[in-house]
Design a protein around this motif. Sequence first.
Motif, PDB file in Angstrom:
ATOM      1  N   ALA A   1       0.833  -1.209   0.000  1.00  0.00           N
ATOM      2  CA  ALA A   1       0.000   0.000   0.000  1.00  0.00           C
ATOM      3  C   ALA A   1       0.864   1.253   0.000  1.00  0.00           C
ATOM      4  N   ALA A   2       1.968   1.235   0.764  1.00  0.00           N
ATOM      5  CA  ALA A   2       2.873   2.384   0.816  1.00  0.00           C
ATOM      6  C   ALA A   2       3.500   2.648  -0.554  1.00  0.00           C
ATOM      7  N   LEU A   3       3.914   1.585  -1.238  1.00  0.00           N
ATOM      8  CA  LEU A   3       4.511   1.730  -2.564  1.00  0.00           C
ATOM      9  C   LEU A   3       3.495   2.271  -3.566  1.00  0.00           C
ATOM     10  N   LEU A   4       2.260   1.748  -3.515  1.00  0.00           N
ATOM     11  CA  LEU A   4       1.218   2.221  -4.424  1.00  0.00           C
ATOM     12  C   LEU A   4       0.843   3.679  -4.139  1.00  0.00           C
ATOM     13  N   THR A   5       0.887   4.074  -2.877  1.00  0.00           N
ATOM     14  CA  THR A   5       0.618   5.470  -2.525  1.00  0.00           C
ATOM     15  C   THR A   5       1.668   6.388  -3.132  1.00  0.00           C
ATOM     16  N   PHE A   6       2.931   5.994  -2.993  1.00  0.00           N
ATOM     17  CA  PHE A   6       4.034   6.758  -3.589  1.00  0.00           C
ATOM     18  C   PHE A   6       3.861   6.852  -5.107  1.00  0.00           C
ATOM     19  N   ALA A   7       3.537   5.720  -5.738  1.00  0.00           N
ATOM     20  CA  ALA A   7       3.340   5.692  -7.193  1.00  0.00           C
ATOM     21  C   ALA A   7       2.167   6.571  -7.605  1.00  0.00           C
ATOM     22  N   LEU A   8       1.095   6.573  -6.801  1.00  0.00           N
ATOM     23  CA  LEU A   8      -0.079   7.402  -7.106  1.00  0.00           C
ATOM     24  C   LEU A   8       0.255   8.884  -7.064  1.00  0.00           C
ATOM     25  N   TYR A   9       0.973   9.302  -6.038  1.00  0.00           N
ATOM     26  CA  TYR A   9       1.338  10.717  -5.924  1.00  0.00           C
ATOM     27  C   TYR A   9       2.252  11.152  -7.072  1.00  0.00           C
ATOM     28  N   VAL A  10       3.227  10.304  -7.397  1.00  0.00           N
ATOM     29  CA  VAL A  10       4.164  10.633  -8.483  1.00  0.00           C
ATOM     30  C   VAL A  10       3.438  10.735  -9.816  1.00  0.00           C
ATOM     31  N   SER A  11       2.627   9.724 -10.136  1.00  0.00           N
ATOM     32  CA  SER A  11       1.923   9.711 -11.421  1.00  0.00           C
ATOM     33  C   SER A  11       0.859  10.801 -11.493  1.00  0.00           C
ATOM     34  N   THR A  12       0.193  11.077 -10.373  1.00  0.00           N
ATOM     35  CA  THR A  12      -0.857  12.100 -10.365  1.00  0.00           C
ATOM     36  C   THR A  12      -0.287  13.475 -10.670  1.00  0.00           C
TER      37      THR A  12
ATOM     38  N   LEU B   1      -9.236 -19.419 -13.929  1.00  0.00           N
ATOM     39  CA  LEU B   1      -8.159 -19.333 -14.917  1.00  0.00           C
ATOM     40  C   LEU B   1      -8.213 -18.030 -15.718  1.00  0.00           C
ATOM     41  N   ILE B   2      -7.081 -17.376 -15.872  1.00  0.00           N
ATOM     42  CA  ILE B   2      -6.865 -16.136 -16.637  1.00  0.00           C
ATOM     43  C   ILE B   2      -7.593 -14.947 -16.012  1.00  0.00           C
ATOM     44  N   VAL B   3      -8.853 -15.161 -15.618  1.00  0.00           N
ATOM     45  CA  VAL B   3      -9.613 -14.087 -14.971  1.00  0.00           C
ATOM     46  C   VAL B   3      -8.883 -13.612 -13.721  1.00  0.00           C
ATOM     47  N   ASN B   4      -8.242 -14.557 -13.002  1.00  0.00           N
ATOM     48  CA  ASN B   4      -7.530 -14.183 -11.772  1.00  0.00           C
ATOM     49  C   ASN B   4      -6.408 -13.185 -12.054  1.00  0.00           C
ATOM     50  N   ASN B   5      -5.612 -13.449 -13.099  1.00  0.00           N
ATOM     51  CA  ASN B   5      -4.508 -12.551 -13.440  1.00  0.00           C
ATOM     52  C   ASN B   5      -4.999 -11.198 -13.943  1.00  0.00           C
ATOM     53  N   LEU B   6      -5.992 -11.231 -14.831  1.00  0.00           N
ATOM     54  CA  LEU B   6      -6.508  -9.986 -15.407  1.00  0.00           C
ATOM     55  C   LEU B   6      -7.175  -9.116 -14.337  1.00  0.00           C
ATOM     56  N   THR B   7      -7.905  -9.756 -13.418  1.00  0.00           N
ATOM     57  CA  THR B   7      -8.579  -9.004 -12.352  1.00  0.00           C
ATOM     58  C   THR B   7      -7.574  -8.397 -11.392  1.00  0.00           C
ATOM     59  N   PHE B   8      -6.560  -9.174 -11.009  1.00  0.00           N
ATOM     60  CA  PHE B   8      -5.544  -8.674 -10.083  1.00  0.00           C
ATOM     61  C   PHE B   8      -4.846  -7.443 -10.642  1.00  0.00           C
ATOM     62  N   VAL B   9      -4.423  -7.514 -11.900  1.00  0.00           N
ATOM     63  CA  VAL B   9      -3.717  -6.383 -12.525  1.00  0.00           C
ATOM     64  C   VAL B   9      -4.659  -5.194 -12.684  1.00  0.00           C
ATOM     65  N   SER B  10      -5.894  -5.459 -13.093  1.00  0.00           N
ATOM     66  CA  SER B  10      -6.875  -4.376 -13.265  1.00  0.00           C
ATOM     67  C   SER B  10      -7.143  -3.653 -11.944  1.00  0.00           C
ATOM     68  N   LEU B  11      -7.252  -4.415 -10.849  1.00  0.00           N
ATOM     69  CA  LEU B  11      -7.482  -3.804  -9.538  1.00  0.00           C
ATOM     70  C   LEU B  11      -6.275  -2.988  -9.085  1.00  0.00           C
ATOM     71  N   THR B  12      -5.077  -3.439  -9.449  1.00  0.00           N
ATOM     72  CA  THR B  12      -3.867  -2.679  -9.116  1.00  0.00           C
ATOM     73  C   THR B  12      -3.855  -1.333  -9.833  1.00  0.00           C
ATOM     74  N   LEU B  13      -4.325  -1.321 -11.090  1.00  0.00           N
ATOM     75  CA  LEU B  13      -4.302  -0.101 -11.896  1.00  0.00           C
ATOM     76  C   LEU B  13      -5.558   0.751 -11.746  1.00  0.00           C
ATOM     77  N   TYR B  14      -6.576   0.228 -11.101  1.00  0.00           N
ATOM     78  CA  TYR B  14      -7.866   0.920 -10.978  1.00  0.00           C
ATOM     79  C   TYR B  14      -7.746   2.329 -10.385  1.00  0.00           C
ATOM     80  N   PRO B  15      -6.966   2.542  -9.305  1.00  0.00           N
ATOM     81  CA  PRO B  15      -6.834   3.906  -8.763  1.00  0.00           C
ATOM     82  C   PRO B  15      -6.187   4.878  -9.746  1.00  0.00           C
TER      83      PRO B  15
END
Length: 309
Positions: free
Chosen positions: A37-48, A156-170
């Motif tokens: 969560a800390a890494l994603l927060t840092f990435a969010l602030y930088v990209s935003t 199958l496959i849905v697990n990978n696509l959903t995980f990545v999509s949720l990571t990029l959703y914010p």
Amino acid sequence: MNSEKETFQSKNDISKSLYYRFSQFVGFLLGARFFVAALLTFALYVSTFFLFNQDESFRNFVFDFKVHGIIFCTVLTILAGGIINQFYDLEKDHVVKPFRTRIQSFIKQKYFLYAYLGLSFISLGVAWLISHNVFIFFVVYQFFMWLYSHKLSRVLIVNNLTFVSLTLYPFFGMMVYYETFSKKVFLMAVFLFLILLCIDIVKDTLTKSVDKAFGYTTIPNYFKTKNTKIILTALLIITMIVSMKIITRTGVSGFMAYYFAGGLFVMIFCVYLLFNSSRKSNFLTLNILRIWVFIGIIAMLLNGIESKF
């Protein structure tokens, strides 16, 4: 003599109590995936600030409490998602991550669930105060976080696509908030999606037998090792093509240009490692890709500082 023994016993009890409380605290941090969560927060602030926010000054950005509120809700949602994910993956984690589950065992599962509900409600409460649209955004986010942990992580496959999509959703939410729609942003999003997808598939190769035993249908245990390598190689080649498109068609410059150019060699090296059929090479590939994502965040930060300041 008895007094000395009692004093010693008292000190020993205090040290045990402190150790237990510290273990509970560390267990909660690991269970909530705090460091992710800390890494994603840092990435969010930088990209935003450096990618999505094209016109706003640094001062205005600092005092844009709506943006900070959205990022705060995102962090709470990610922490809640980590908790509910470890709740459903507990049996598997006992085998795959024995040290982490040992630390987490200092806290009863019901307290993790209380924390999950608390974080979720606080996140939605703050989102409601920001706007109704933001509230709906986080209701959808939290629902799919739960659905992924409960059901989709085993498909199958849905697990990978959903995980990545949720990571990029914010990040998608911030792009919509700032209305930053461009070819450059789109290609960067595709690049990041592909790398995260490769990371998730490589991670599944390391837990292949455990996933199969606990009913998780992943690409490595369904398509077997040889076909998984072909899939990963194809994804890495597509990632390289996207990198070249970003360099030649979007006018990216500075540290980001070096990052995407260097990424071509990183992807080639990862392909080489994939065809070395060993657990060690897969583990090395996983960590190289993870580090490369982090280097990308730093490159964006340096590039943004160079251009804005």
